[in-house]
Design an enzyme around this catalytic site. Structure first.
Site, mmCIF file in Angstrom:
data_model
loop_
_atom_site.group_PDB
_atom_site.id
_atom_site.type_symbol
_atom_site.label_atom_id
_atom_site.label_comp_id
_atom_site.label_asym_id
_atom_site.label_seq_id
_atom_site.Cartn_x
_atom_site.Cartn_y
_atom_site.Cartn_z
ATOM 1 N N PHE A 126 14.143 4.332 10.503
ATOM 2 C CA PHE A 126 12.806 3.872 10.230
ATOM 3 C C PHE A 126 11.989 5.211 10.416
ATOM 4 O O PHE A 126 12.064 5.993 11.137
ATOM 5 C CB PHE A 126 12.286 2.972 11.398
ATOM 6 C CG PHE A 126 10.846 2.589 10.942
ATOM 7 C CD1 PHE A 126 11.021 1.236 9.771
ATOM 8 C CD2 PHE A 126 9.781 2.888 11.101
ATOM 9 C CE1 PHE A 126 9.816 0.734 9.550
ATOM 10 C CE2 PHE A 126 8.502 2.404 10.864
ATOM 11 C CZ PHE A 126 8.649 1.249 9.978
ATOM 12 N N ASP A 152 14.642 -0.622 1.097
ATOM 13 C CA ASP A 152 15.765 -0.582 2.241
ATOM 14 C C ASP A 152 16.614 -1.655 1.920
ATOM 15 O O ASP A 152 17.635 -1.347 1.385
ATOM 16 C CB ASP A 152 14.697 -1.222 3.402
ATOM 17 C CG ASP A 152 15.404 -1.183 4.794
ATOM 18 O OD1 ASP A 152 16.669 -0.743 4.879
ATOM 19 O OD2 ASP A 152 14.987 -1.504 5.776
ATOM 20 N N LYS A 177 0.933 -1.343 -0.049
ATOM 21 C CA LYS A 177 0.005 -0.011 -0.113
ATOM 22 C C LYS A 177 0.967 1.186 -0.099
ATOM 23 O O LYS A 177 0.412 2.525 -0.142
ATOM 24 C CB LYS A 177 -0.824 -0.061 1.310
ATOM 25 C CG LYS A 177 -1.745 -1.236 1.378
ATOM 26 C CD LYS A 177 -2.356 -1.189 2.770
ATOM 27 C CE LYS A 177 -2.275 -2.501 3.323
ATOM 28 N NZ LYS A 177 -2.596 -2.801 4.810
ATOM 29 N N ASP A 204 7.636 3.188 -2.667
ATOM 30 C CA ASP A 204 7.759 4.336 -1.774
ATOM 31 C C ASP A 204 9.301 4.149 -1.210
ATOM 32 O O ASP A 204 9.952 5.132 -1.092
ATOM 33 C CB ASP A 204 6.844 4.006 -0.466
ATOM 34 C CG ASP A 204 6.651 2.548 0.148
ATOM 35 O OD1 ASP A 204 7.414 1.810 -0.516
ATOM 36 O OD2 ASP A 204 6.084 2.272 1.049
HETATM 37 P P1 IMP Z 1 13.112 -4.077 1.817
HETATM 38 O O1 IMP Z 1 12.943 -5.479 1.198
HETATM 39 O O2 IMP Z 1 13.898 -4.240 2.936
HETATM 40 O O3 IMP Z 1 13.806 -3.040 0.827
HETATM 41 O O4 IMP Z 1 11.765 -3.715 2.193
HETATM 42 C C1 IMP Z 1 10.809 -2.570 1.846
HETATM 43 C C2 IMP Z 1 9.745 -2.447 2.305
HETATM 44 O O5 IMP Z 1 9.723 -2.438 3.814
HETATM 45 C C3 IMP Z 1 9.061 -1.221 1.859
HETATM 46 O O6 IMP Z 1 8.128 -1.429 1.121
HETATM 47 C C4 IMP Z 1 8.291 -0.900 3.061
HETATM 48 O O7 IMP Z 1 7.226 -1.543 3.230
HETATM 49 C C5 IMP Z 1 9.076 -1.445 4.372
HETATM 50 N N1 IMP Z 1 9.986 -0.437 4.954
HETATM 51 C C6 IMP Z 1 11.539 -0.418 4.711
HETATM 52 N N2 IMP Z 1 11.930 0.746 5.423
HETATM 53 C C7 IMP Z 1 10.916 1.366 6.073
HETATM 54 C C8 IMP Z 1 10.884 2.622 6.805
HETATM 55 O O8 IMP Z 1 11.575 3.167 7.140
HETATM 56 N N3 IMP Z 1 9.488 2.780 7.011
HETATM 57 C C9 IMP Z 1 8.459 2.432 6.855
HETATM 58 N N4 IMP Z 1 8.486 1.048 6.134
HETATM 59 C C10 IMP Z 1 9.599 0.571 5.713
HETATM 60 MG MG MG Z 2 6.063 -1.248 0.793
#
Ligand code: IMP
Ligand code: MG
Length: 178
Positions: A151, A102, A42, A99
């Protein structure tokens, strides 16, 4: 609600200005192409809504929802499709709208999955990128802001599904977590 923030990282004005710049760049790069924006639910809802309204002509939009098995605020890269695209992307010029990246694990999986459907082109636009992503090989064509490894919430980003409707992006007060 904004009072729950410890620090504002990006104001509404900064976000909108950057999205306008990205939209101009995207519009130039995709000139003459039939662009399909694919948002990841979302978190990308607000980025998609504002980015696409900064585009001066018509584009198509589709959505995908995935769940990543992770504990708390870390993702594992193990992903399941909750809602798939409505459209066949074979031969289409696809731009994935996110969005935040990470670890990049979620997006690596999404890119491999979408790539296997044989689009004409497949690129990524993300509003935010954290430094962790350097550990995986993933090409991101359009980045709004590189941010520190903290975060953040707001502008689509949640903590336990809250704060998505904030117009700015910031870090939460430690009291929220306790
Ligand atoms: P990744 O697989 O670690 O790149 O995770 C990405 C997903 O983790 C994003 O689409 C977000 O839903 C969530 N996420 C990662 N960092 C944050 C943050 O700082 N705030 C909120 N959601 C986060
Ligand atoms: Mg996300």
């Amino acid at each position: 609600m904004a009072g729950k923030l410890e620090r504002v990282l990006l104001t509404e004005e900064q976000i909108q200005q950057r999205l306008e710049e990205l939209a101009q760049q995207i519009w130039r790069d995709y000139e003459g192409k039939d662009l399909l924006l694919v948002g990841i639910l979302k978190g990308a809802v607000l980025v998609m809504a504002d980015l696409m309204r900064h585009l001066p002509g018509s584009v198509k939009m589709d959505w995908m929802a995935i769940s990543s098995y992770g504990s708390g605020t870390k993702s594992s890269g193990v992903v399941r499709i909750i809602k798939d695209l409505d459209t066949d992307i074979t031969g289409k010029d696809v731009l994935v709208v996110e969005d935040i990246i990470d670890s990049g694990l979620t997006l690596s999986w999404i890119m491999a999955n979408l790539g296997s459907r044989k689009p004409a082109s497949l690129q990524i636009c993300t509003l935010l990128r954290k430094p962790e992503v350097a550990k995986v090989k993933i090409d991101v064509q359009y980045v709004g802001f590189d941010i520190p490894n903290e975060f953040v919430v707001g502008y689509g980003l949640d903590y336990a599904e809250d704060y998505r409707n904030l117009r700015c992006i910031g870090t939460l007060s430690p009291s929220v977590y306790s």
